[in-house]
Design an enzyme around this catalytic site. Structure first.
Site, mmCIF file in Angstrom:
data_model
loop_
_atom_site.group_PDB
_atom_site.id
_atom_site.type_symbol
_atom_site.label_atom_id
_atom_site.label_comp_id
_atom_site.label_asym_id
_atom_site.label_seq_id
_atom_site.Cartn_x
_atom_site.Cartn_y
_atom_site.Cartn_z
ATOM 1 N N GLY A 11 0.841 -1.206 0.000
ATOM 2 C CA GLY A 11 0.000 0.000 0.000
ATOM 3 C C GLY A 11 0.872 1.251 0.000
ATOM 4 O O GLY A 11 2.053 1.208 0.336
ATOM 5 N N ARG A 15 -1.503 7.911 4.410
ATOM 6 C CA ARG A 15 -1.893 8.583 5.655
ATOM 7 C C ARG A 15 -0.725 8.738 6.637
ATOM 8 O O ARG A 15 -0.800 9.490 7.589
ATOM 9 C CB ARG A 15 -3.058 7.808 6.317
ATOM 10 C CG ARG A 15 -4.356 7.908 5.528
ATOM 11 C CD ARG A 15 -5.389 6.871 5.971
ATOM 12 N NE ARG A 15 -5.129 5.546 5.407
ATOM 13 C CZ ARG A 15 -5.894 4.473 5.586
ATOM 14 N NH1 ARG A 15 -6.991 4.564 6.335
ATOM 15 N NH2 ARG A 15 -5.597 3.313 5.037
ATOM 16 N N GLN A 71 3.321 -6.232 -6.450
ATOM 17 C CA GLN A 71 2.004 -5.783 -6.901
ATOM 18 C C GLN A 71 2.197 -4.453 -7.622
ATOM 19 O O GLN A 71 2.695 -3.500 -7.031
ATOM 20 C CB GLN A 71 1.079 -5.584 -5.687
ATOM 21 C CG GLN A 71 -0.302 -5.076 -6.084
ATOM 22 C CD GLN A 71 -1.073 -4.469 -4.914
ATOM 23 O OE1 GLN A 71 -0.481 -4.077 -3.896
ATOM 24 N NE2 GLN A 71 -2.376 -4.392 -5.049
ATOM 25 N N ASP A 101 0.792 -3.636 8.421
ATOM 26 C CA ASP A 101 0.488 -2.511 9.321
ATOM 27 C C ASP A 101 -0.288 -2.953 10.555
ATOM 28 O O ASP A 101 -0.923 -2.157 11.216
ATOM 29 C CB ASP A 101 -0.238 -1.383 8.572
ATOM 30 C CG ASP A 101 -1.682 -1.708 8.214
ATOM 31 O OD1 ASP A 101 -2.105 -2.866 8.405
ATOM 32 O OD2 ASP A 101 -2.384 -0.794 7.757
ATOM 33 N N GLY A 137 -13.309 -1.741 8.498
ATOM 34 C CA GLY A 137 -14.469 -2.295 7.803
ATOM 35 C C GLY A 137 -15.454 -2.857 8.829
ATOM 36 O O GLY A 137 -15.037 -3.391 9.860
ATOM 37 N N GLU A 152 -16.583 -1.702 3.804
ATOM 38 C CA GLU A 152 -15.552 -0.712 4.134
ATOM 39 C C GLU A 152 -16.204 0.581 4.600
ATOM 40 O O GLU A 152 -17.299 0.933 4.136
ATOM 41 C CB GLU A 152 -14.658 -0.450 2.908
ATOM 42 C CG GLU A 152 -13.716 -1.585 2.611
ATOM 43 C CD GLU A 152 -12.895 -1.980 3.817
ATOM 44 O OE1 GLU A 152 -12.047 -1.203 4.257
ATOM 45 O OE2 GLU A 152 -13.122 -3.090 4.355
ATOM 46 N N LYS A 331 31.115 4.886 23.448
ATOM 47 C CA LYS A 331 30.787 4.326 22.136
ATOM 48 C C LYS A 331 31.924 3.431 21.677
ATOM 49 O O LYS A 331 33.083 3.824 21.750
ATOM 50 C CB LYS A 331 30.579 5.447 21.121
ATOM 51 C CG LYS A 331 30.035 4.891 19.831
ATOM 52 C CD LYS A 331 30.018 5.881 18.708
ATOM 53 C CE LYS A 331 29.531 5.151 17.486
ATOM 54 N NZ LYS A 331 30.058 5.724 16.278
ATOM 55 N N TYR A 346 34.058 11.298 27.820
ATOM 56 C CA TYR A 346 33.735 10.630 26.562
ATOM 57 C C TYR A 346 34.752 9.529 26.305
ATOM 58 O O TYR A 346 35.958 9.786 26.218
ATOM 59 C CB TYR A 346 33.751 11.623 25.379
ATOM 60 C CG TYR A 346 33.613 10.900 24.057
ATOM 61 C CD1 TYR A 346 32.451 10.177 23.777
ATOM 62 C CD2 TYR A 346 34.642 10.881 23.128
ATOM 63 C CE1 TYR A 346 32.315 9.462 22.594
ATOM 64 C CE2 TYR A 346 34.515 10.171 21.937
ATOM 65 C CZ TYR A 346 33.351 9.462 21.679
ATOM 66 O OH TYR A 346 33.229 8.751 20.521
HETATM 67 C C1 UD1 Z 1 -8.173 -2.827 5.809
HETATM 68 C C2 UD1 Z 1 -9.479 -3.589 5.565
HETATM 69 C C3 UD1 Z 1 -10.493 -3.180 6.609
HETATM 70 C C4 UD1 Z 1 -9.948 -3.504 7.979
HETATM 71 C C5 UD1 Z 1 -8.584 -2.839 8.210
HETATM 72 C C6 UD1 Z 1 -7.947 -3.378 9.473
HETATM 73 C C7 UD1 Z 1 -9.691 -4.007 3.166
HETATM 74 C C8 UD1 Z 1 -10.309 -3.576 1.888
HETATM 75 N N1 UD1 Z 1 -9.962 -3.286 4.246
HETATM 76 O O1 UD1 Z 1 -8.448 -1.449 5.650
HETATM 77 O O2 UD1 Z 1 -11.722 -3.864 6.411
HETATM 78 O O3 UD1 Z 1 -10.867 -3.085 8.970
HETATM 79 O O4 UD1 Z 1 -7.688 -3.140 7.123
HETATM 80 O O5 UD1 Z 1 -6.769 -2.737 9.763
HETATM 81 O O6 UD1 Z 1 -9.007 -5.004 3.185
HETATM 82 N N2 UD1 Z 1 -1.989 -3.019 0.745
HETATM 83 C C9 UD1 Z 1 -1.328 -3.537 -0.361
HETATM 84 N N3 UD1 Z 1 -1.747 -3.179 -1.606
HETATM 85 C C10 UD1 Z 1 -2.799 -2.355 -1.823
HETATM 86 C C11 UD1 Z 1 -3.470 -1.827 -0.687
HETATM 87 C C12 UD1 Z 1 -3.049 -2.183 0.570
HETATM 88 O O7 UD1 Z 1 -0.364 -4.300 -0.207
HETATM 89 O O8 UD1 Z 1 -3.108 -2.095 -2.985
HETATM 90 C C13 UD1 Z 1 -1.509 -3.385 2.093
HETATM 91 C C14 UD1 Z 1 -1.043 -2.177 2.901
HETATM 92 O O9 UD1 Z 1 0.347 -1.975 2.724
HETATM 93 C C15 UD1 Z 1 -1.376 -2.588 4.339
HETATM 94 C C16 UD1 Z 1 -2.570 -3.530 4.170
HETATM 95 O O10 UD1 Z 1 -2.589 -3.946 2.805
HETATM 96 O O11 UD1 Z 1 -0.299 -3.289 4.946
HETATM 97 C C17 UD1 Z 1 -3.895 -2.861 4.544
HETATM 98 O O12 UD1 Z 1 -4.129 -1.744 3.675
HETATM 99 P P1 UD1 Z 1 -4.797 -0.418 4.207
HETATM 100 O O13 UD1 Z 1 -4.929 0.505 3.052
HETATM 101 O O14 UD1 Z 1 -4.134 0.073 5.415
HETATM 102 O O15 UD1 Z 1 -6.264 -0.963 4.566
HETATM 103 P P2 UD1 Z 1 -7.296 -0.323 5.570
HETATM 104 O O16 UD1 Z 1 -7.895 0.866 4.930
HETATM 105 O O17 UD1 Z 1 -6.674 -0.153 6.880
HETATM 106 CA CA CA Z 2 -4.571 -0.332 7.623
#
Ligand code: UD1
Ligand code: CA
Length: 449
Positions: A11, A15, A71, A101, A137, A152, A331, A346
């Protein structure tokens, strides 16, 4: 049944508003991605595939030899899972989809989730109840209390928005069923993304069973912004402090002590208020870390006394009974048993032999602006206060260096060495001096320019 963890880390992390990719932001002294990978390993995952974006070169560097898929471009969590499809082409078992995350998830929870699939469920999701569902979600249940769909936040209607059972994000499903379901997920949502969460409604429409594991919300905290990051840090610090105390460490004011997951603190260590112990530390049994000390990358033997106000930097390696007092910085230094550096010093790129006393204000001058040099001091030596040891230099066993010296030549065992500037004394001259200064101040005498 075999388990493959797919860890989503592609992702954009918008934010976070950061130049650093979100998975590499730290909690408890380590990147969030490290926590996710370790939880997957601890749950017994046979394969771990991390999904990265094309832009996350630094995350790829961090992963090293560990397996990953790309991706490109990032089009949602479901789309990210599809990026791992090729890597898991011949895999038959449980796919555990995790997020980079969500650093606090425990391996026990992952085991329970994967267990649902092993027990015959097609899909298993993780939910928690919260009074603050913002950002998550919502899990919509049908009239029989079964999971119907996940909506969502941005796609909720008023009624759904009020739901307090939320999706922790992490899911398990049979593989290859997971990928088949995702093939049917479209992008008709507020973000025009392929949502992983939509495998629930698609699965239900095909007659798949969906289980929901409920856990405490804390371990499912999702880090989307810096406020979430601070919350995750606070939760983790609380766990680290509890674990330290359970293993026999005294924390006089636990809330003011910051610990790192990658440090070891032995039994009967006492840590006074306002101490930071960063990564890579090992603190030996019975040591005392006094208030306002900052320690990282340091190994201390048993019964050392550190601080108050000490700063131990990486490469500090102290044996037993070492005393490092206030305003001392170390150090890349090896300190023998019972070395004392009690004040204002030091010590860098140095080796100090056992029982040597380093006087207040001693400085190892280890850097000439271009290169670094070592200072070696033997056992039972005495370095007088306010001494500059100009490296490279060696001071022998039992040697004494007089206070206020700048030493740039080696000193042999048991020698006494010192430098002295000429001392000039004008007997009884002070009263006249004072009178003259007073007269100038009061304008009775001209100031000399
Ligand atoms: C997501 C869930 C939500 C849940 C929340 C919990 C979905 C659609 N939503 O929302 O229901 O309540 O997590 O924390 O799954 N990522 C990718 N590729 C992308 C988009 C995201 O690898 O194209 C990865 C991000 O790096 C991250 C994870 O997926 O580690 C979650 O993505 P994020 O955009 O934070 O989802 P939320 O909006 O938090
Ligand atoms: Ca998230």
């Amino acid at each position: 049944m075999k388990t493959a963890a797919i860890i989503l880390a592609a992702g954009q992390g918008t934010r976070m508003n950061s130049a650093l990719p979100k998975p590499l932001h730290h909690v408890g002294g380590r990147p969030m991605l490290a926590w996710a990978i370790d939880a997957a390993k601890a749950s017994g995952a046979d394969r771990i595939v991390t999904v990265l974006s094309k832009e996350s070169a630094s995350t790829q560097d961090w992963l090293g030899q560990q397996e990953f898929a790309i991706q490109h471009p990032p089009l949602g969590t479901g789309h990210a899972v599809l990026a791992a499809r090729e890597a898991l082409a011949n895999f038959d078992g449980v796919s555990l989809v995790m997020f980079a995350d969500t650093p606090l998830v425990t391996s026990q929870t992952l085991v329970a989730l994967a267990g649902q699939i092993a027990a015959g469920q097609d899909i298993a999701i993780l939910g928690f109840e919260t009074s603050q569902p913002t950002g998550y979600g919502r899990i919509v249940l049908d009239a029989y209390g079964k999971v119907q769909q996940i909506v969502e936040e941005r796609d909720t209607n008023g009624e759904e928005e009020a739901i307090t059972l939320v999706n922790g994000g992490i899911m398990a499903a049979r593989s290859p069923l997971l990928f088949d379901l995702l093939e049917s997920v479209d992008t008709s949502n507020a973000q025009n993304e392929i949502y992983l969460t939509d495998i629930v409604s698609v699965g239900r429409s095909r007659g798949c069973s969906v289980a929901c594991e409920i856990t405490g919300g804390e371990e499912l905290i999702g880090v989307n912004n810096r406020t979430d990051l601070a919350r995750a840090e606070a939760l983790l610090q609380a766990q680290l402090r509890e674990a330290a105390m359970a293993s026999g460490v005294t924390l006089q004011a636990p809330d003011t002590v910051f610990l790192s997951a990658e440090s070891v603190i032995e039994r009967d260590v006492t840590i006074e208020p306002h101490v930071v112990i960063g990564t890579g530390c090992h603190i030996g049994e019975g040591s005392i870390i006094k208030a306002f000390s900052h320690i990282e990358g340091a190994r201390l033997g048993a019964c050392c006394v550190i601080g108050p106000f000490a700063r131990l930097r990486p490469g500090t390696n102290a044996a037993d009974g070492v005393k490092i007092g206030n305003f001392v910085e170390t150090k890349n230094v090896i300190l023998g048993d019972g070395v004392k550096a009690s004040h204002l010093t030091y010590l860098g790129d140095a080796e100090i032999g056992a029982a040597t006393n380093i006087g207040a204000g001693t400085i190892t001058c280890n850097f000439d602006g271009f290169n670094k040099y070592r200072t070696i001091v033997g056992k039972n030596a005495f370095i007088g206060s306010n001494t500059a040891l100009v490296a490279p230099i060696a001071i022998g066993d039992g040697a004494i260096v007089g206070a206020g010296s700048t030493i740039s030549d080696d000193v042999c065992d048991d020698d006494i060495t010192f430098t002295r500037a000429t001392v000039e004394t004008r007997q009884q001259a002070a009263p006249a001096f004072r009178n003259r200064k007073k007269a100038i101040k009061e304008g009775r005498e001209e100031k000399q320019t």
